[in-house]
Motif scaffolding. Sequence first.
Motif, PDB file in Angstrom:
ATOM      1  N   HIS A  85      -2.396   6.609   4.758  1.00  0.00           N
ATOM      2  CA  HIS A  85      -2.191   7.816   5.552  1.00  0.00           C
ATOM      3  C   HIS A  85      -1.891   8.977   4.598  1.00  0.00           C
ATOM      4  N   PRO A  86      -2.902   9.753   4.220  1.00  0.00           N
ATOM      5  CA  PRO A  86      -2.708  10.789   3.199  1.00  0.00           C
ATOM      6  C   PRO A  86      -1.734  11.889   3.598  1.00  0.00           C
ATOM      7  N   ASP A  87      -1.465  12.049   4.888  1.00  0.00           N
ATOM      8  CA  ASP A  87      -0.518  13.077   5.322  1.00  0.00           C
ATOM      9  C   ASP A  87       0.923  12.571   5.349  1.00  0.00           C
ATOM     10  N   ALA A  88       1.106  11.274   5.156  1.00  0.00           N
ATOM     11  CA  ALA A  88       2.456  10.700   5.141  1.00  0.00           C
ATOM     12  C   ALA A  88       3.086  10.876   3.758  1.00  0.00           C
ATOM     13  N   PRO A  89       4.408  10.816   3.661  1.00  0.00           N
ATOM     14  CA  PRO A  89       5.053  10.905   2.343  1.00  0.00           C
ATOM     15  C   PRO A  89       4.549   9.802   1.418  1.00  0.00           C
ATOM     16  N   ASP A  90       4.326  10.154   0.169  1.00  0.00           N
ATOM     17  CA  ASP A  90       3.854   9.202  -0.837  1.00  0.00           C
ATOM     18  C   ASP A  90       4.984   8.959  -1.829  1.00  0.00           C
ATOM     19  N   ASP A  91       5.439   7.712  -1.917  1.00  0.00           N
ATOM     20  CA  ASP A  91       6.539   7.387  -2.831  1.00  0.00           C
ATOM     21  C   ASP A  91       6.114   7.401  -4.291  1.00  0.00           C
ATOM     22  N   ARG A  92       4.819   7.475  -4.549  1.00  0.00           N
ATOM     23  CA  ARG A  92       4.283   7.610  -5.903  1.00  0.00           C
ATOM     24  C   ARG A  92       4.800   6.528  -6.855  1.00  0.00           C
ATOM     25  N   LEU A  93       4.807   5.299  -6.373  1.00  0.00           N
ATOM     26  CA  LEU A  93       5.292   4.195  -7.191  1.00  0.00           C
ATOM     27  C   LEU A  93       4.369   3.962  -8.382  1.00  0.00           C
ATOM     28  N   GLY A  94       4.969   3.760  -9.553  1.00  0.00           N
ATOM     29  CA  GLY A  94       4.200   3.468 -10.748  1.00  0.00           C
ATOM     30  C   GLY A  94       3.690   2.041 -10.735  1.00  0.00           C
ATOM     31  N   THR A  95       2.730   1.771 -11.602  1.00  0.00           N
ATOM     32  CA  THR A  95       2.081   0.467 -11.624  1.00  0.00           C
ATOM     33  C   THR A  95       3.062  -0.670 -11.880  1.00  0.00           C
ATOM     34  N   MET A  96       3.982  -0.491 -12.799  1.00  0.00           N
ATOM     35  CA  MET A  96       4.896  -1.573 -13.136  1.00  0.00           C
ATOM     36  C   MET A  96       5.809  -1.913 -11.951  1.00  0.00           C
ATOM     37  N   ALA A  97       6.439  -0.898 -11.381  1.00  0.00           N
ATOM     38  CA  ALA A  97       7.362  -1.135 -10.266  1.00  0.00           C
ATOM     39  C   ALA A  97       6.616  -1.693  -9.053  1.00  0.00           C
ATOM     40  N   LEU A  98       5.455  -1.132  -8.748  1.00  0.00           N
ATOM     41  CA  LEU A  98       4.700  -1.571  -7.578  1.00  0.00           C
ATOM     42  C   LEU A  98       4.195  -2.996  -7.742  1.00  0.00           C
ATOM     43  N   THR A  99       3.696  -3.319  -8.921  1.00  0.00           N
ATOM     44  CA  THR A  99       3.206  -4.674  -9.170  1.00  0.00           C
ATOM     45  C   THR A  99       4.308  -5.699  -8.958  1.00  0.00           C
ATOM     46  N   ARG A 100       5.481  -5.438  -9.520  1.00  0.00           N
ATOM     47  CA  ARG A 100       6.587  -6.392  -9.381  1.00  0.00           C
ATOM     48  C   ARG A 100       7.038  -6.502  -7.928  1.00  0.00           C
ATOM     49  N   LEU A 101       7.111  -5.365  -7.252  1.00  0.00           N
ATOM     50  CA  LEU A 101       7.530  -5.355  -5.856  1.00  0.00           C
ATOM     51  C   LEU A 101       6.580  -6.167  -4.983  1.00  0.00           C
ATOM     52  N   LEU A 102       5.288  -5.938  -5.140  1.00  0.00           N
ATOM     53  CA  LEU A 102       4.318  -6.644  -4.322  1.00  0.00           C
ATOM     54  C   LEU A 102       4.212  -8.120  -4.708  1.00  0.00           C
ATOM     55  N   ALA A 103       4.360  -8.413  -5.992  1.00  0.00           N
ATOM     56  CA  ALA A 103       4.315  -9.806  -6.427  1.00  0.00           C
ATOM     57  C   ALA A 103       5.457 -10.610  -5.800  1.00  0.00           C
ATOM     58  N   LEU A 104       6.603  -9.977  -5.633  1.00  0.00           N
ATOM     59  CA  LEU A 104       7.774 -10.665  -5.088  1.00  0.00           C
ATOM     60  C   LEU A 104       7.789 -10.699  -3.565  1.00  0.00           C
ATOM     61  N   ARG A 105       7.252  -9.653  -2.923  1.00  0.00           N
ATOM     62  CA  ARG A 105       7.522  -9.510  -1.490  1.00  0.00           C
ATOM     63  C   ARG A 105       6.308  -9.428  -0.574  1.00  0.00           C
ATOM     64  N   SER A 106       5.114  -9.311  -1.116  1.00  0.00           N
ATOM     65  CA  SER A 106       3.965  -9.147  -0.221  1.00  0.00           C
ATOM     66  C   SER A 106       3.448 -10.465   0.329  1.00  0.00           C
ATOM     67  N   GLY A 107       3.661 -11.548  -0.422  1.00  0.00           N
ATOM     68  CA  GLY A 107       3.132 -12.833  -0.006  1.00  0.00           C
ATOM     69  C   GLY A 107       1.664 -13.022  -0.331  1.00  0.00           C
ATOM     70  N   LEU A 108       1.102 -12.119  -1.157  1.00  0.00           N
ATOM     71  CA  LEU A 108      -0.308 -12.201  -1.547  1.00  0.00           C
ATOM     72  C   LEU A 108      -0.452 -12.128  -3.062  1.00  0.00           C
ATOM     73  N   PRO A 109      -1.509 -12.697  -3.616  1.00  0.00           N
ATOM     74  CA  PRO A 109      -1.804 -12.481  -5.039  1.00  0.00           C
ATOM     75  C   PRO A 109      -2.020 -10.995  -5.300  1.00  0.00           C
ATOM     76  N   VAL A 110      -1.568 -10.540  -6.454  1.00  0.00           N
ATOM     77  CA  VAL A 110      -1.590  -9.121  -6.775  1.00  0.00           C
ATOM     78  C   VAL A 110      -2.476  -8.854  -7.989  1.00  0.00           C
ATOM     79  N   ILE A 111      -3.327  -7.848  -7.877  1.00  0.00           N
ATOM     80  CA  ILE A 111      -4.120  -7.332  -8.985  1.00  0.00           C
ATOM     81  C   ILE A 111      -3.574  -5.948  -9.299  1.00  0.00           C
ATOM     82  N   ALA A 112      -3.047  -5.753 -10.484  1.00  0.00           N
ATOM     83  CA  ALA A 112      -2.398  -4.491 -10.839  1.00  0.00           C
ATOM     84  C   ALA A 112      -3.416  -3.471 -11.316  1.00  0.00           C
ATOM     85  N   ALA A 113      -3.214  -2.199 -10.924  1.00  0.00           N
ATOM     86  CA  ALA A 113      -4.136  -1.130 -11.316  1.00  0.00           C
ATOM     87  C   ALA A 113      -3.371   0.152 -11.574  1.00  0.00           C
ATOM     88  N   GLY A 114      -3.801   0.889 -12.604  1.00  0.00           N
ATOM     89  CA  GLY A 114      -3.213   2.186 -12.891  1.00  0.00           C
ATOM     90  C   GLY A 114      -2.710   2.309 -14.306  1.00  0.00           C
TER      91      GLY A 114
END
Length: 354
Positions: A186-215
């Motif tokens: 949703h491009p009109d919603a606030p963007d937390d602008r998470l960096g690759t390192m923080a986002l990768t770790r967050l999703l790896a721990l909490r998404s329940g899906l395999p993660v491919i890191a980009a950025g």
Amino acid sequence: MTLLETIGVTLPIVQAPMAGVSTPELAAAVCNAGALGSISVAATTTDGARGMIEDARKHTAKPFNVNVFAHTPTPRDPEREIAWLASLAPLFERFGAEPPLVLRPIYKSFVEDDAMLAMLLELRPAVVSFHFGLPGSGKVSALKAAGCTLIATATNLAEGLAAKRAGMDAIVAQGWEAGGHRGIFHPDAPDDRLGTMALTRLLALRSGLPVIAAGGIMDGQGIRAVLDLGAIAAQLGTAFIACPESSADEAYRQALAGPGAAHTLITEAISGRPARSLPNRFTQWGGKVGLPHPGYPMTYDAGKALIAAAKAAGEDGYAAQWAGQGAMLSRAMPAADLVRILSHELAQVENSVS
């Protein structure tokens, strides 16, 4: 065994599906070197997409990724469109051209493109990926029944969890550093602008899906870093722009090798969605225009017309030159050589740690 290994990809490296830059030849070269190559069919018709997939298969028997855009269609706003075209008129005049009389939604979202779905179900690419959002459950079920592995881009945890609920097999954790269009739902919603390192770790721990890191990932050391954070692979886009198999023109390649690579920025003025670009005259204008754009992809209709007018007049400073924050680390070489070097660098890091 990781998800990519189950489909026959031996290296934890994914070439990003860069619309307008990635080509079937580039994807095939990456695949033949042991990584996962990608093409984007988001900016073409169903017939064009079929041709790209068939072309890639002429060059490789390996699995590759086919990317589509799954954005929510933007409501039309005639007043915004008229004002936007009026603001662009002086630029068109400078190049002896006129802006379009009206704007069109030049890219059809996969969420409403049944013809594209039917073609994918017929050709059954090994991997189908989604950017800007998620398709409906019917399309997801049909693609999974056809044997396609499904991947979606996520820029935050909420999007990652939505991908999990939608039945995705993996997610691309797209950090703020990444070049090209933000995959934000949703491009009109606030963007937390998470960096690759923080986002990768967050999703790896909490998404329940395999993660491919980009950025911002440009070398084996960067790949190793995201693997250590729990990713199964790294996706690189800017790293492949300078490869001869990409469709980047000479001006794009020179800009990537120039001083602007140190100063990439996010702009919405070119397409109507936030995208990280090399700085140029178009992004400079976008930073000063002071008007709300008419949304995606109508804004891109105007942007593409201006880019074409400027290029016809010999001016390359209004191009869409997407690049991530790692652009200064770009290396110009054939794609297969780059994959081999990335693999070698990764192995060196692993050996030094062990």
